[in-house]
Design an enzyme around this catalytic site. Structure first.
Site, PDB file in Angstrom:
ATOM      1  CG  ASP A   1      55.537  46.083  -5.199  1.00 26.79           C
ATOM      2  OD1 ASP A   1      55.377  46.639  -4.088  1.00 26.79           O
ATOM      3  OD2 ASP A   1      55.210  46.619  -6.283  1.00 26.79           O
TER       4      ASP A   1
ATOM      5  CB  VAL B   1      58.727  50.151   2.588  1.00 30.32           C
ATOM      6  CG1 VAL B   1      57.363  49.611   2.973  1.00 30.32           C
ATOM      7  CG2 VAL B   1      59.661  49.017   2.214  1.00 30.32           C
ATOM      8  CG  ASP B   2      56.443  56.084   4.579  1.00 28.44           C
ATOM      9  OD1 ASP B   2      55.230  55.813   4.542  1.00 28.44           O
ATOM     10  OD2 ASP B   2      56.905  57.077   5.170  1.00 28.44           O
TER      11      ASP B   2
ATOM     12  CB  SER C   1      64.880  49.417  11.443  1.00 28.58           C
ATOM     13  OG  SER C   1      64.003  50.273  12.131  1.00 28.58           O
TER      14      SER C   1
ATOM     15  N   GLY D   1      68.117  48.949   5.726  1.00 28.79           N
ATOM     16  CA  GLY D   1      68.248  49.934   4.660  1.00 28.79           C
ATOM     17  C   GLY D   1      68.532  51.317   5.199  1.00 28.79           C
TER      18      GLY D   1
END
Length: 173
Positions: free
Chosen positions: A9, A32-33, A121, A123
């Site tokens: 994580d 992730v964002d 980029s 996913g």
């Protein structure tokens, strides 16, 4: 520079800077964002909104990077970068290379010695994990060759075992 890959994580990584695979609005999103925005707390969104009001009224461009404080994250800094989206026809590997190189430059400018990257980029943006891993490692190594001793360690902190496998293969190759 030490370069490693691990499954984990990124929001808990003990590094000076974490890289956020952001969208151009800088206002949070999924993956992730979203995880970084949630873990950093509401002040991260406020900092991003301030960037949009001042220096980035049109948002952050693909391949560019900008830094904010990490707020509630263990990392002091969040480096936001916008990766190319294959689903939108953004297939130029130079754009992806730029994400990694610009992120390292911004992190170094913030005096970061350790940086954690996701698979920018891969996913939702449609890039194959093996391509991302290869491009990322080439970019990081080239940046280090041009900026020796600027950053001590880059950790690729990856959410899934499949993406980790791609980075492990790239590291071996």
């Amino acid at each position: 520079m030490q370069i490693t890959a691990e499954q984990g994580d990124i929001t808990t990584a003990q590094v000076d800077a974490v890289v956020n695979a952001a969208n151009s609005t800088l206002l949070g999103g999924g993956g992730v964002d979203g995880a970084i925005h949630t873990a950093a707390g509401p002040r991260l969104l406020e900092a991003c909104e301030e960037l949009r009001r001042t220096t980035l009224p049109d948002g952050l461009g693909v391949g560019d990077a900008v830094v904010t404080p990490g707020f509630d994250l263990p990392a002091a800094w969040v480096v936001h970068t916008v990766g190319p989206n294959r689903h939108r026809g953004e297939t130029d590997p130079d754009l992806l290379t730029s994400c990694f190189r610009q992120s390292l430059g911004v992190a170094a400018d913030a005096k970061s010695r350790t940086v954690a990257f996701p698979a920018v980029s891969a996913g939702a943006y449609g890039w194959d994990a093996d391509d991302v891993a290869r491009i990322a490692l080439e970019a990081v190594r080239a940046w280090d060759d041009e900026n020796p001793a600027a950053i001590d360690a880059v950790r690729f902190v990856l959410f899934s075992a499949g993406v980790l496998g791609a980075f492990e293969r790239a590291l071996e190759g």
